[in-house]
Design an enzyme around this catalytic site. Structure first.
Site, mmCIF file in Angstrom:
data_model
loop_
_atom_site.group_PDB
_atom_site.id
_atom_site.type_symbol
_atom_site.label_atom_id
_atom_site.label_comp_id
_atom_site.label_asym_id
_atom_site.label_seq_id
_atom_site.Cartn_x
_atom_site.Cartn_y
_atom_site.Cartn_z
ATOM 1 N N GLU A 141 3.720 30.848 32.855
ATOM 2 C CA GLU A 141 2.481 31.576 32.589
ATOM 3 C C GLU A 141 2.592 33.070 32.820
ATOM 4 O O GLU A 141 1.933 33.858 32.150
ATOM 5 C CB GLU A 141 1.292 30.940 33.316
ATOM 6 C CG GLU A 141 1.226 31.056 34.796
ATOM 7 C CD GLU A 141 -0.016 30.312 35.314
ATOM 8 O OE1 GLU A 141 0.159 29.262 35.950
ATOM 9 O OE2 GLU A 141 -1.145 30.777 35.076
ATOM 10 N N SER A 195 -9.678 31.795 37.395
ATOM 11 C CA SER A 195 -10.366 31.060 38.459
ATOM 12 C C SER A 195 -9.913 31.612 39.803
ATOM 13 O O SER A 195 -10.699 31.851 40.708
ATOM 14 C CB SER A 195 -10.010 29.585 38.401
ATOM 15 O OG SER A 195 -10.105 29.110 37.097
ATOM 16 N N SER A 198 -3.907 36.329 40.266
ATOM 17 C CA SER A 198 -2.483 36.585 40.457
ATOM 18 C C SER A 198 -2.229 38.070 40.317
ATOM 19 O O SER A 198 -2.819 38.717 39.446
ATOM 20 C CB SER A 198 -1.652 35.860 39.392
ATOM 21 O OG SER A 198 -1.484 34.524 39.746
ATOM 22 N N ARG A 210 5.838 38.409 41.028
ATOM 23 C CA ARG A 210 4.494 38.075 41.500
ATOM 24 C C ARG A 210 4.385 38.584 42.917
ATOM 25 O O ARG A 210 5.151 38.171 43.791
ATOM 26 C CB ARG A 210 4.279 36.562 41.448
ATOM 27 C CG ARG A 210 2.866 36.153 41.827
ATOM 28 C CD ARG A 210 2.672 34.651 41.669
ATOM 29 N NE ARG A 210 1.276 34.258 41.822
ATOM 30 C CZ ARG A 210 0.693 34.024 42.984
ATOM 31 N NH1 ARG A 210 1.382 34.173 44.097
ATOM 32 N NH2 ARG A 210 -0.568 33.659 43.049
#
EC number: 2.7.1.33
Lengths: 373, 761
Positions: A141, A195, A198, A210
């Site tokens: 993703e 929701s 990140s 990340r």
């Protein structure tokens, strides 16, 4: 046979989809070829045609699917084909219905691959296989997100800039949305608010990491609003928030110190304690649902701003790009983020936004489809 | 959670009428039933007040002086007197005034009653001002001024907090702990680092303040968050209709957040394992409540909220710690305040976000920081910071129990009076300069908070010895009419402390044999028994001195190698004479003829349990004489006079200077500094080899280039320091006079520890 007819010059079968299955929303991008020759038109199998017509002639699908017409990218050239890119979303809990529809429209007969990203690509993989006879191509993703952002920014938004910022964010009167040129994007901090949240530090097309994430995201805003106000849609929650006053709910610095807290350089208007006034019974009884919705929005937004700012400082990056569907029709949050970043960094950090908010993952998935093979 | 304000109120009222609250709350709950004069102690000498009024708790601080009885020894003028029948020296009990800091914490509801009580008992009229801090200081300003007639002088909350924090970090051993719910030891107390700066203080009140503290006076607010205790309370009250903070925590501790939160596995389905993600991570807090047609339980929502807030605070704290390159994060504020639930979630969060690199740390006296700081602000002219202060275990309540199920009423912190007292130490405590690494020096060998078996044994051991100690205490003051009454009060107090420690071994930091002994000393002092062993020591010193010359003569008649062994044996045998150890007191009581020679014969034969005697002998034979030896002496009487001094004498004749270090104050039958002076003078008069030096120990050790440290006795060489690494050669010797301990170490009673260590190059 239809097999031959469907073969495109570069070897890609239509239809071209990119799918991003999030925790709350499914984002679907669909490339509608506009350069179909008469010959192609004739040879196009019925299934494919029906899908194309269904998607392009409607703006709503079932009771929950919506095509964001205003985001449509027109006359896009993708893999040598000209066409329009459509942006469609529906709630994740309707995923079974979507798979069912794919099955009914014999999607599996189309010899295409369905590229999907997001957690749902894993969660629903089995359902796709059993119910829809479809093998998903699962994609990372974060890879998809970054690919999507860079691509959409590079093609622009129908001649306009994809990226924008708010000028004078600290001045409500003079604050205005202005285009931003993201030609040399690196390094940038990418904050994706779905929701959950990140946060990625992007140093080049391939080099990113990340940094962190938080569970206080769009789902938290919406979830708490449902519990506090009884609302049932994100739009409703935002609408309520737009009419509320969070300072009735939150305890501000000035509520505690009477004004600014000079010892620490804190302005009186800053929130000292989110929902802090709600410790008092009288105040709990005097606030409206709108006030509560607004306070929830402000709390979540400020917190994201705060974490993003700390990450930017730790990573030594001064451009922060906010994306994700939490920002859809949510000017309050965008302006608040712009303001918070500017104010607390004394103008050192810039908050940037992208018009296609939550669709980058899906776009990235589509690009993966076209890039591979 | 049950609250009993009305009952406590009754207790106070009863006490005011002169009655005693009879309790009924169970024996552990010490403070509830105490009458106010046992809470606001020493008010008659109190001066310099400070008050910290928070949202629900008030913390009062004052400085007072305590009149103590201290035992003094004074040498007689022996010229022309019959030395044979006179005691060696004279013992007198004198009054001494020492400084004490009192801190009392109670619920805001009691403020008026407490102020009235203070007003009625305040004698000192010089006090004009009370320093005040905390959010409630403004609200109660008029009440305080009216009731006490003192001018309220407000101090900045954060400044007070930091000042208080620095003070406890510097003065209280085991102030800091890490919390681990799922381990055997919930509280992991930390050793005090000599340098406490820099650190991060994360104060979680209604909001969160993150402060970087660099020096005593330099601190900076580097950030904060509005999502704090007020958010938990306010939002929690809205969601659950539960009004009280403690009740919300109680709800949260029973809830399942996974019913409300969207987890990674909810998003990924069952396939998250393949991604190297933990499926139980929260992807979106309240992400499952995004629906209007489902009911969620109060407990589940409270738990979800608690996780959300704790995680958020932990994440921000880690981000700030990283940005400022700090690895010590202390958490405080009402959100933490000893609540196991929040300490647990904050600890989890810090561990998660720092990937285990940073530890969440908590403070035992966290609730008092503001009051301590405000007090210090008002006491700047007395400069309390230039002194060392020690926690008085007798006068302090200790950390509350963390087991709500076992002691429900103890968790009802509101309603109880919690006390914290600190005594000014005569001189600042410093580390021995010869320690290899002061920052990792842990004196105590066994951590009784950790070792349940050992804890049980030692608590029982101290319980069993208690009657004897109380008896001896009463006997030490035959002229005092209330001695037995005081001895009984002492017995009761120490007994209660031991019971508290059975249930809450972490109450005063790491529980050790040393801390049990210290607590006993504090309790004895509390009831004016400064030195119960003074008479015993006097007698033993007298007997031993008479034997000194003959012991020396017999040693001098031996050959060199024989003499070295006899000296070591003498040192060990002398150490058998220890009234403190139960086994020895039994032997001595039953066999009065038990002499020095017999003690030697009781010793274990070589090889000893720990035996590096050969290396020691080798060192003496082959190596150059040591420049200077530092000896930590243990007991009075035979130990110091017939054991230590002959050994000292031998070292001196080798050309080694000797520093003899003794306790400054009495502890059991240990030889005190002032007793040692008299003894040394008497021996010096008999033996020209010995003469006296007198200076601050740390200075002396450096000046004389000490290269040998000798530590004798169970207390100094086994219970503590057994593993202490020194920069120079060291000798640790003791006789194990406790069969349980001997057994544990793999030996028998009267086993010998002779540990000669040379630091590795």
């Amino acid at each position: 046979s239809s097999f031959i007819a469907l073969r495109k010059p570069n070897g890609k079968f239509f239809p071209w989809f990119g799918l991003d299955i999030g925790g709350t929303l499914v984002k679907l991008v669909y490339f509608e070829p506009k350069d179909i020759t008469a010959e192609e038109e004739e040879e196009e199998v019925e299934n494919l045609k029906s899908i194309r017509k269904y998607l392009t002639s409607n703006v709503a699908y079932g009771s929950t699917g919506i095509r964001d017409v205003h985001l449509e990218l027109k006359d896009l050239t993708l893999c040598g084909r000209k066409g329009n890119l459509h942006f469609i979303r529906f709630p994740t809990h309707d995923m079974p219905a979507f798979i069912q529809m794919g099955s009914e429209k014999h999607f599996s007969s189309l010899h295409t691959t369905l590229c999907a990203t997001g957690g749902g690509a894993y969660k629903f993989e089995q359902d796709f296989r059993t119910m829809g006879d479809l093998q998903l191509c699962k994609l990372d993703e974060l890879d998809c997100l970054i690919k999507g952002v860079l691509y959409i920014d590079s093609v622009g938004f129908n001649g306009r800039s994809e990226c924008y910022y708010f000028e004078n964010p600290t001045d409500a009167e003079r604050c205005q949305k202005l285009p931003f040129n993201l030609e040399n994007p690196y390094p940038l901090l990418l904050v994706n608010i779905g929701s959950g949240v990140s946060i990625l530090a992007v140093y080049s097309k391939e080099n990113y990491k990340r940094v962190t994430g938080t569970s206080l995201g769009g789902g938290t805003f919406f979830g708490l609003c449902c519990l506090l106000t009884g609302c049932s849609t994100f739009e409703e929650a935002l609408e309520m928030a737009s009419h509320g006053d969070s300072t009735k709910v939150d305890k501000l610095v000035r509520d505690i110190y009477g004004g600014d807290y000079e010892r620490f350089g804190l302005p009186g208007w800053a929130v000292a304690s989110s929902f802090g006034n709600m410790m008092s019974k009288e105040k709990r009884e005097s606030v409206s649902k709108e006030d509560l919705a607004r306070a929830t929005l402000v709390t979540i937004t400020n917190n994201i701003g705060s974490i993003a700012r700390m990450c930017a400082l730790n990573e030594n990056i001064n451009r922060v790009v906010f994306v994700g569907n939490f920002l859809r029709i949510n000017t309050i949050s965008m302006r608040l983020l712009a303001y918070a970043l500017d104010y607390w960094s004394k103008g050192q950090l810039k908050a940037l936004f992208l018009e296609h908010e939550g669709y980058f993952g899906a776009v990235g998935a589509l690009l993966e489809l076209l890039g591979s093979a | 959670m049950p609250m009993r304000p009305s009952k406590e109120w009754v207790a106070i009222k009863m006490a005011e009428r002169g009655g005693r609250g009879s309790g009924g709350h169970g024996s552990l709950d010490k403070s509830i039933t105490l009458p106010p004069d046992e809470i606001f102690r020493n008010l008659e000498n109190a001066k310099r007040f400070a008050i910290d009024i928070g949202g629900s708790l008030t913390k009062l601080a004052y400085y007072s002086t305590v009149q103590h009885k201290v035992a003094r020894v004074r040498s007689f003028d022996h010229s022309g007197k019959d030395i044979e029948h006179e005691p060696l020296y004279e013992i007198s009990v004198q009054e001494e005034i020492t400084a004490r800091l009192h801190f009392i914490k109670f619920e805001n509801t009691y403020i008026e009653t407490c102020l009235d009580f203070i007003k009625d008992h305040l004698v000192n009229t010089e006090t004009k001002v009370i320093k005040a801090t905390g959010g409630g200081a403004y609200k109660f300003k008029d009440l305080i001024e009216k009731k006490l007639g003192l001018k309220v002088d407000k101090e900045d909350v954060m400044t007070c907090l930091i000042k208080g924090c620095n003070f406890v970090l510097k003065n209280i051993p085991h102030e800091v702990f890490a919390y681990q719910k799922d381990s055997d030891t919930e509280f992991r107390f930390q050793t005090n680092h000599p340098n406490i700066f820099p650190y991060l203080l994360v104060n979680i009140g209604s909001g969160v303040s993150i402060v970087k503290v660099e020096t005593e006076d330099k601190f900076e607010w580097i950030g904060g968050s509005s999502i704090g205790g007020g958010t938990f309370w306010g939002l929690g009250a809205l969601l659950t209709k539960t009004k009280k903070f403690d009740e919300l925590l109680q709800l949260a501790s029973k809830g399942q957040h996974t019913n409300v939160d969207m987890l990674v596995k909810d998003v990924y389905g069952g396939a998250y394992q393949t991604l190297g993600l933990s499926g139980n991570l929260i992807a979106s807090s309240f992400g499952k409540s995004t629906t209007a047609d489902k009911e969620f339980s109060k407990e589940d929502m409270a738990k979800s909220l608690l996780h959300m807030i704790s995680n958020d605070i932990g994440q921000l704290a880690c981000l700030y710690a990283k940005l400022h390159n700090l690895d010590k994060i202390y958490f405080g504020g009402f959100f933490i305040r000893g609540h196991p639930v929040t300490m647990r979630t904050i600890t989890y969060s810090i561990n998660f976000f720092s990937k285990g690199e940073v530890q969440a740390l908590f403070l035992r006296h966290e609730g008092y920081l503001g009051a301590i700081g405000a007090f210090l602000k008002g006491a700047e002219q007395d400069n309390p910071n230039q002194y060392s202060w020690g926690e008085n275990y007798a006068g302090s309540s200790g950390l509350m129990s963390t087991s709500p199920d076992v002691f429900p009423m103890q968790r009802t912190r509101s309603g109880t009076f919690d006390m914290f007292e600190m005594d000014r130490l005569e001189r600042p405590l410093v580390n021995l300069p010869l320690l290899k690494d002061p920052s990792t020096y842990i004196p105590d060998t066994v951590d009784l908070t950790d070792d349940a078996m050992a804890r049980k044994y030692w608590l029982t051991c101290f319980e069993e010895a208690l009657d004897g100690v109380a008896k001896r205490a009463a006997a030490s003051q035959p002229d005092s009419i209330d001695a037995s009454e005081r001895a009984e009060k002492f017995r009761q107090k120490y007994w209660n402390k031991l019971q508290t420690l059975r249930q809450q071994p972490f109450a005063y930091g790491t529980l050790t044999v040393r801390s049990l002994l210290d607590t006993r000393e504090h309790c004895l002092n509390e009831f004016n028994f400064p030195d119960p062993y003074s008479k015993v020591k006097q007698k033993e010193n007298g007997i031993a001195l008479k034997c000194f010359q003959s012991v020396i003569e017999s040693l001098d008649s031996l050959g060199w190698e024989e003499r070295q062994f006899a000296l070591v044996k003498g040192l060990l045998a002398g150490n058998v004479f220890d009234w403190g150890a139960k086994a020895v007191s039994d032997v001595l009581e039953s066999e009065p003829q038990f002499g020095f020679e017999e003690a030697k014969s009781k010793l274990q034969e070589r090889p000893w349990l720990e035996d590096s005697y050969s290396q020691w002998l080798e060192r003496l034979k082959e190596g150059p004489p040591h420049k200077c030896a530092l000896i930590f002496a243990d007991n009075s009487g035979i130990d110091i006079i017939l054991g230590v001094f002959p050994f000292v004498r031998e070292l001196l004749s080798r050309g080694t200077e000797v520093i003899l270090a003794c306790n400054s104050g009495p502890a059991l039958n240990d030889v005190t500094y002032s007793e040692s002076l008299i003894v040394t003078e008497r021996i010096a008069a008999m033996d020209p080899v010995i003469h006296r030096l007198d200076k601050g120990l740390a200075v002396l050790v450096r000046e004389r280039e000490t290269d040998l440290v000798i530590i004798e006795g169970m207390g100094r060489a086994i219970h503590t320091n057994y593993y202490a690494a020194l920069k120079c050669e060291s000798l640790k010797l003791a006789v194990i006079k406790n069969s349980w301990l001997a057994d544990r170490l793999g030996g028998k009673i009267f086993s010998v520890i002779f540990k000669y260590e040379v630091p590795c190059k």
